[in-house]
Design a protein around this motif. Structure first.
Motif, PDB file in Angstrom:
ATOM      1  N   LEU A   1      32.861 -18.355  25.349  1.00 15.93           N
ATOM      2  CA  LEU A   1      34.068 -19.055  25.791  1.00 15.93           C
ATOM      3  C   LEU A   1      34.393 -20.211  24.845  1.00 15.93           C
ATOM      4  CD1 LEU A   1      36.328 -19.613  27.814  1.00 15.93           C
ATOM      5  CD2 LEU A   1      34.673 -20.881  29.219  1.00 15.93           C
ATOM      6  N   GLY A   2      33.376 -20.969  24.453  1.00 14.68           N
ATOM      7  CA  GLY A   2      33.605 -22.057  23.505  1.00 14.68           C
ATOM      8  C   GLY A   2      34.139 -21.555  22.186  1.00 14.68           C
ATOM      9  N   ASN A   3      33.582 -20.445  21.703  1.00 13.85           N
ATOM     10  CA  ASN A   3      34.040 -19.848  20.449  1.00 13.85           C
ATOM     11  C   ASN A   3      35.494 -19.389  20.559  1.00 13.85           C
ATOM     12  OD1 ASN A   3      34.019 -18.742  17.863  1.00 13.85           O
ATOM     13  ND2 ASN A   3      33.169 -16.802  18.556  1.00 13.85           N
ATOM     14  N   ALA A   4      35.843 -18.786  21.693  1.00 16.91           N
ATOM     15  CA  ALA A   4      37.225 -18.322  21.894  1.00 16.91           C
ATOM     16  C   ALA A   4      38.198 -19.505  21.903  1.00 16.91           C
ATOM     17  CB  ALA A   4      37.322 -17.548  23.206  1.00 16.91           C
ATOM     18  N   ARG A   5      37.829 -20.571  22.574  1.00 16.67           N
ATOM     19  CA  ARG A   5      38.713 -21.748  22.610  1.00 16.67           C
ATOM     20  C   ARG A   5      38.793 -22.422  21.243  1.00 16.67           C
ATOM     21  NH1 ARG A   5      37.046 -23.544  28.750  1.00 16.67           N
ATOM     22  NH2 ARG A   5      38.901 -22.619  29.730  1.00 16.67           N
ATOM     23  N   LEU A   6      37.717 -22.333  20.481  1.00 16.02           N
ATOM     24  CA  LEU A   6      37.742 -22.857  19.111  1.00 16.02           C
ATOM     25  C   LEU A   6      38.730 -22.059  18.271  1.00 16.02           C
ATOM     26  CD1 LEU A   6      36.471 -24.877  17.134  1.00 16.02           C
ATOM     27  CD2 LEU A   6      34.684 -23.183  16.684  1.00 16.02           C
TER      28      LEU A   6
ATOM     29  N   ALA B   1      37.031  -9.587  20.051  1.00 17.34           N
ATOM     30  CA  ALA B   1      36.938  -8.827  18.800  1.00 17.34           C
ATOM     31  C   ALA B   1      38.260  -8.174  18.445  1.00 17.34           C
ATOM     32  CB  ALA B   1      35.848  -7.771  18.922  1.00 17.34           C
ATOM     33  N   GLU B   2      39.057  -7.843  19.449  1.00 21.24           N
ATOM     34  CA  GLU B   2      40.360  -7.216  19.221  1.00 21.24           C
ATOM     35  C   GLU B   2      41.456  -8.232  18.908  1.00 21.24           C
ATOM     36  OE1 GLU B   2      39.841  -3.256  22.089  1.00 21.24           O
ATOM     37  OE2 GLU B   2      40.828  -5.055  22.866  1.00 21.24           O
ATOM     38  N   GLY B   3      41.126  -9.515  19.000  1.00 17.88           N
ATOM     39  CA  GLY B   3      42.106 -10.557  18.712  1.00 17.88           C
ATOM     40  C   GLY B   3      42.879 -11.039  19.911  1.00 17.88           C
ATOM     41  N   ASP B   4      42.554 -10.525  21.101  1.00 14.66           N
ATOM     42  CA  ASP B   4      43.235 -10.966  22.323  1.00 14.66           C
ATOM     43  C   ASP B   4      42.465 -12.158  22.894  1.00 14.66           C
ATOM     44  OD1 ASP B   4      44.540 -11.332  24.711  1.00 14.66           O
ATOM     45  OD2 ASP B   4      44.096  -9.337  25.524  1.00 14.66           O
ATOM     46  N   VAL B   5      42.681 -13.321  22.298  1.00 10.08           N
ATOM     47  CA  VAL B   5      41.915 -14.508  22.691  1.00 10.08           C
ATOM     48  C   VAL B   5      42.211 -14.931  24.130  1.00 10.08           C
ATOM     49  CG1 VAL B   5      41.370 -16.901  22.118  1.00 10.08           C
ATOM     50  CG2 VAL B   5      41.751 -15.236  20.290  1.00 10.08           C
ATOM     51  N   PRO B   6      43.486 -15.000  24.578  1.00 12.73           N
ATOM     52  CA  PRO B   6      43.741 -15.366  25.981  1.00 12.73           C
ATOM     53  C   PRO B   6      43.085 -14.399  26.963  1.00 12.73           C
ATOM     54  CG  PRO B   6      45.757 -15.537  24.688  1.00 12.73           C
ATOM     55  CD  PRO B   6      44.746 -14.861  23.819  1.00 12.73           C
TER      56      PRO B   6
ATOM     57  N   GLU C   1      40.170 -15.403  29.751  1.00 14.34           N
ATOM     58  CA  GLU C   1      40.343 -15.104  31.176  1.00 14.34           C
ATOM     59  C   GLU C   1      39.099 -14.431  31.749  1.00 14.34           C
ATOM     60  OE1 GLU C   1      43.200 -12.303  34.042  1.00 14.34           O
ATOM     61  OE2 GLU C   1      43.730 -12.641  31.934  1.00 14.34           O
ATOM     62  N   ARG C   2      38.528 -13.500  31.006  1.00 19.12           N
ATOM     63  CA  ARG C   2      37.349 -12.775  31.489  1.00 19.12           C
ATOM     64  C   ARG C   2      36.089 -13.632  31.419  1.00 19.12           C
ATOM     65  NH1 ARG C   2      41.221  -9.700  30.383  1.00 19.12           N
ATOM     66  NH2 ARG C   2      41.474  -7.602  31.224  1.00 19.12           N
ATOM     67  N   PHE C   3      35.963 -14.453  30.387  1.00 21.14           N
ATOM     68  CA  PHE C   3      34.802 -15.345  30.310  1.00 21.14           C
ATOM     69  C   PHE C   3      34.796 -16.334  31.471  1.00 21.14           C
ATOM     70  CE2 PHE C   3      34.947 -14.712  25.453  1.00 21.14           C
ATOM     71  CZ  PHE C   3      34.086 -13.634  25.535  1.00 21.14           C
TER      72      PHE C   3
END
Length: 392
Positions: free
Chosen positions: A223-228, A196-201, A205-207
């Motif tokens: 995790l899939g959404n973040a990688r998308l 939500a804060e924009g820190d995708v990497p 890492e946490r997922f």
């Protein structure tokens, strides 16, 4: 033995027989069958290790052998309350009343279980939609036992759902992780905050760390959404395929999978996933993705139908405006295509979608300029091919 002595003995036996029967029954109730004891022991070990499903199964088998034994009933209640405290989503809605009763009952009768009972009660309130009541109850649980992992984890998960509670949520989730390193719930919660804060990497890492503790639909979906969002479409598709396997009826998982497959160029599979998602739940983002998928498959008439349906609800949806322009362009409808691009270019650059609109406008501008240039060239060539008018 004379008659008087025999009569006394008979009378004594008549008095003692019911008493002996009661004692025998009491002893029988106190002594569980060996197999029931085995089931209870296995359930206790599973409960201590957080394997709540296994604990409930073991206690259920003990209950079959000793249905009226209070120790078995208490064990079942402890397992249900622990499950509600740590994994509330796994408790059916129609069981909430029973769990709340059991939590209140054990809270007053078993020492050392107060924080777990209060956490379960807080999660029941959250499931019922009483977020403020849930927050107060979970804060009470933390106060009752500052070292109770479940209380901190549940409080962090509740607070993380609202922007104003994110700072407190981080503190609670970090505390939970300190109490139970590698715990999946707090790791996933912190990952969602990072996303939500924009820190995708940082989120990824946490997922990934959370999934090492065990596969979970919500974490796999996140995790899939973040990688998308990172543009790693093939990796996102792999995670989202797994999420769909875990819940084939999830419209969100199917929609995100379709978007990942579209980005990976797997258009046939993308269309199937997106259509399946829309059958379960109408969604503008999924419809736009389907429109672009159809356009890329040269099904431009179908694409227009889908995208114009989005615009009928939201006339200023930026991706839909671009898609309508592209589909019309593919069909050779230059004027309609230019009209779509111009509508997109007229949108103001403001709000949370500012960057998205800017990117789409750059694409629309390039396409509009190329289309206008092609029109001008075609008109010039047509004029050059016309024979000169004969002089009178």
């Amino acid at each position: 033995m004379d008659r008087r002595t025999a009569a006394r003995a008979a009378a004594c036996q008549a008095v003692l027989r019911p008493l002996l029967l009661v004692v025998a029954l009491a002893v029988g109730c106190d002594a569980l069958p060996d197999l029931a004891v085995t089931h209870l022991d296995r359930g206790d070990r599973a409960l201590a290790e957080g394997r709540y499903g296994e604990a409930l199964a073991a206690y259920a088998h003990a209950h079959e052998l000793a249905p009226h034994d209070p120790r078995v009933q208490r064990a079942q209640m402890r397992a249900r309350i622990s499950l509600m405290a740590e994994s509330p989503a796994r408790v059916a809605s129609d069981a909430l009343e029973d769990v709340a009763y059991e939590a209140e009952f054990l809270r007053g009768t078993e020492k050392g279980l107060e924080a777990v009972c209060l956490t379960a009660l807080g999660n029941v309130l959250a499931r019922r939609g009483d977020r403020e009541g849930a927050r107060l109850k979970l804060a009470e649980a933390v106060k009752a036992d500052p070292n109770a992992y479940v209380a901190h984890a549940a409080l962090g998960a509740l607070l993380a759902a609202r922007p104003e509670g994110v700072a407190e949520a981080k503190v609670a989730l970090e505390r939970a992780l300190a109490l139970r390193p590698g715990a999946a719930g707090p790791l996933a919660g912190l990952g969602k905050i990072k996303l939500a804060e924009g820190d995708v990497p940082g989120a990824i890492e946490r997922f990934v760390a959370a999934l090492q503790a065990g596969d979970d639909f919500g974490t796999r979906l996140a995790l899939g959404n973040a990688r998308l969002q990172q543009g790693k479409h093939a990796e996102a598709a792999a995670d989202l395929q797994r999420a769909v396997q875990m819940d084939p009826r999830s419209a969100e998982a199917l929609g995100l999978l379709g978007q990942a497959l579209l980005g990976a160029g797997k258009l046939d599979e993308a269309e199937r996933a997106l259509r399946a998602s829309l059958e379960l739940r109408p969604d503008a983002g999924t419809s736009i993705a389907l429109g672009f998928t159809l356009a890329r498959r040269k099904k431009s008439i179908e694409a227009l139908g889908v995208l114009e349906g989005v615009l009928a609800v939201d006339p200023f949806a930026p991706p839909a405006l671009l898609g309508v322009g592209m589909a019309n362009e593919d069909l050779g409808r230059a004027e309609q295509a230019l009209a779509g691009y111009q509508r997109l270019l007229a949108l103001p650059l403001e709000g949370p979608q500012k960057q998205l609109v800017a990117d789409l406008q750059r694409e629309a501008k390039g396409r509009a300029e190329a289309l206008s240039a092609a029109q001008t060239k075609a008109e010039a060539e047509a004029a050059a091919e016309k024979p000169p008018k004969a002089k009178r």
